[in-house]
Design an enzyme around this catalytic site. Structure first.
Site, PDB file in Angstrom:
ATOM      1  N   PRO A  28     -29.276 -22.779  -5.594  1.00  0.00           N
ATOM      2  CA  PRO A  28     -28.021 -22.118  -5.961  1.00  0.00           C
ATOM      3  C   PRO A  28     -27.651 -22.330  -7.427  1.00  0.00           C
ATOM      4  O   PRO A  28     -27.788 -23.415  -7.982  1.00  0.00           O
ATOM      5  CB  PRO A  28     -27.000 -22.773  -5.027  1.00  0.00           C
ATOM      6  CG  PRO A  28     -27.796 -23.230  -3.859  1.00  0.00           C
ATOM      7  CD  PRO A  28     -29.131 -23.638  -4.415  1.00  0.00           C
TER       8      PRO A  28
ATOM      9  N   PHE B  64     -32.653 -20.009  -3.147  1.00  0.00           N
ATOM     10  CA  PHE B  64     -32.963 -21.330  -2.597  1.00  0.00           C
ATOM     11  C   PHE B  64     -32.486 -22.468  -3.505  1.00  0.00           C
ATOM     12  O   PHE B  64     -32.338 -23.600  -3.072  1.00  0.00           O
ATOM     13  CB  PHE B  64     -34.461 -21.450  -2.346  1.00  0.00           C
ATOM     14  CG  PHE B  64     -34.984 -20.438  -1.363  1.00  0.00           C
ATOM     15  CD1 PHE B  64     -34.465 -20.376  -0.077  1.00  0.00           C
ATOM     16  CD2 PHE B  64     -35.972 -19.546  -1.713  1.00  0.00           C
ATOM     17  CE1 PHE B  64     -34.921 -19.443   0.840  1.00  0.00           C
ATOM     18  CE2 PHE B  64     -36.449 -18.604  -0.808  1.00  0.00           C
ATOM     19  CZ  PHE B  64     -35.919 -18.558   0.476  1.00  0.00           C
TER      20      PHE B  64
ATOM     21  N   PHE C 204     -31.285 -12.628  -4.383  1.00  0.00           N
ATOM     22  CA  PHE C 204     -30.797 -13.937  -4.835  1.00  0.00           C
ATOM     23  C   PHE C 204     -29.728 -13.800  -5.932  1.00  0.00           C
ATOM     24  O   PHE C 204     -29.878 -14.325  -7.030  1.00  0.00           O
ATOM     25  CB  PHE C 204     -31.947 -14.816  -5.337  1.00  0.00           C
ATOM     26  CG  PHE C 204     -32.927 -15.225  -4.286  1.00  0.00           C
ATOM     27  CD1 PHE C 204     -32.611 -15.172  -2.930  1.00  0.00           C
ATOM     28  CD2 PHE C 204     -34.183 -15.697  -4.638  1.00  0.00           C
ATOM     29  CE1 PHE C 204     -33.523 -15.566  -1.952  1.00  0.00           C
ATOM     30  CE2 PHE C 204     -35.109 -16.096  -3.678  1.00  0.00           C
ATOM     31  CZ  PHE C 204     -34.778 -16.031  -2.331  1.00  0.00           C
ATOM     32  N   PRO C 205     -28.611 -13.095  -5.655  1.00  0.00           N
ATOM     33  CA  PRO C 205     -27.579 -12.908  -6.683  1.00  0.00           C
ATOM     34  C   PRO C 205     -26.896 -14.199  -7.117  1.00  0.00           C
ATOM     35  O   PRO C 205     -26.285 -14.240  -8.183  1.00  0.00           O
ATOM     36  CB  PRO C 205     -26.579 -11.961  -6.013  1.00  0.00           C
ATOM     37  CG  PRO C 205     -26.809 -12.140  -4.545  1.00  0.00           C
ATOM     38  CD  PRO C 205     -28.276 -12.409  -4.400  1.00  0.00           C
TER      39      PRO C 205
ATOM     40  N   TYR D 259     -39.021 -11.502   8.817  1.00  0.00           N
ATOM     41  CA  TYR D 259     -37.835 -12.348   8.940  1.00  0.00           C
ATOM     42  C   TYR D 259     -37.725 -12.751  10.412  1.00  0.00           C
ATOM     43  O   TYR D 259     -37.449 -11.935  11.278  1.00  0.00           O
ATOM     44  CB  TYR D 259     -36.570 -11.611   8.528  1.00  0.00           C
ATOM     45  CG  TYR D 259     -36.480 -11.230   7.074  1.00  0.00           C
ATOM     46  CD1 TYR D 259     -37.283 -11.834   6.106  1.00  0.00           C
ATOM     47  CD2 TYR D 259     -35.567 -10.263   6.649  1.00  0.00           C
ATOM     48  CE1 TYR D 259     -37.185 -11.480   4.770  1.00  0.00           C
ATOM     49  CE2 TYR D 259     -35.463  -9.915   5.313  1.00  0.00           C
ATOM     50  CZ  TYR D 259     -36.274 -10.510   4.386  1.00  0.00           C
ATOM     51  OH  TYR D 259     -36.175 -10.154   3.066  1.00  0.00           O
TER      52      TYR D 259
END
Length: 295
Positions: A222, A220, A215-216, A66
């Protein structure tokens, strides 16, 4: 003094003395745009981390790819020397291209370099938990993971890694991994709409292994859901809070790592741990993913 808050109960990683609050923090958003380079405001990033720990977060998810290197350096700046009980879970198996792409980094040398990068940038003598990242951005791919996992198991035997987990894997790959070393957690793409892992989560719960969905809210791309929006409106909550609360109520082995670079948004996310969803709301949300979920 900052008051600690309820964070969804706790979970002990199997075969370890590491007990973490189920609501953790994901550090990916501490880097700059597209998870590349430094953030606009490093002091603000440091403040978010310190606030998270002050209110009771004791589980931080990160990776040295990251930034690259940026988030781990900020974590060290903000929190080192680390408080007792703080568990930092990192991952290896990927790297960033010069064009900001996400590339596999699963060769022996790349994994060795990745482990040492994490050790150096976090400022630790041993990594609490390292997840081997395989598969694609949002799901597993087929094939053996024995070769790269064996490299990490060697680090574990040397004491440089305490425990191992997996990211972007199938149940078959987990079974293969367990013939090599103990696995304490699995981190996969899962949310109220993307439910491929429903059965996998239940199997892991039966084994006492943590499941950490990323990714709740779709990541990328939504998630657009009128049912989720309606549930949030009826409860006076945000869609993200409802999505996180649904995950917490989905299974007791689920740990959450929502990320943000804002203290206000951090507090908003953590409040999801106190949000109790009525059974009728859960039923409506389950229907988004085909009704395969559980209350």
């Amino acid at each position: 003094m900052t008051k600690q808050i309820e964070l969804g109960g706790s979970f002990t990683l199997p075969g370890t003395s590491m007990t973490v609050n189920r609501m953790g923090y994901g550090a990916m958003q501490l880097a700059g745009p597209q998870v590349w380079g430094p953030p606009r405001d490093v002091d603000a990033a440091v403040a978010v981390l310190r606030e998270a720990v002050a209110v009771g977060v004791n589980h931080i998810d990160t990776s040295d790819f990251y930034g690259p290197h940026v988030t781990n350096q900020i974590i060290k700046q903000a929190l080192h020397p680390y408080p007792d009980g703080l568990v930092i879970i990192t991952k290896v198996g990927a790297r960033r291209g010069e064009d900001k792409s996400w590339l596999h980094a699963l060769s022996r040398q790349e994994l060795i370099d990745g482990v040492h990068d994490n050790l150096r940038n976090l400022g630790v003598d041993a990594l609490d938990v390292v997840n081997l990242r395989v598969g694609g951005i949002a799901g597993p791919s087929e094939g053996s993971i024995a070769e790269p996992l064996t490299v990490l198991a060697e680090f574990k035997s040397q004491g440089l890694i305490r425990h191992l987990g997996l990211s972007n894997v199938s149940s078959e790959q987990l079974a293969e991994a367990q013939t090599i070393t103990e696995i304490v957690c699995v981190q996969n793409f899962y949310n109220v709409a993307h439910r491929d892992d429903d059965g996998f989560i239940d199997d892991l719960a039966g084994q006492g292994i943590a499941y950490v969905p990323f990714f709740p809210l779709g990541g990328f791309s939504p998630l657009q859901s009128s049912a989720l929006d309606a549930a949030a409106a009826s409860l006076g909550a945000t869609p993200m809070q409802v999505a996180l609360a649904w995950l917490l109520q989905r299974s007791p082995n689920i740990l959450l790592i929502p990320g943000t670079s804002s203290i206000e948004h951090l507090r908003e996310n953590l409040k999801a741990a106190t949000l109790q969803l009525p059974s009728e709301t859960i039923a409506k949300l389950d229907a988004i993913g085909g009704g395969a979920g559980k209350e």
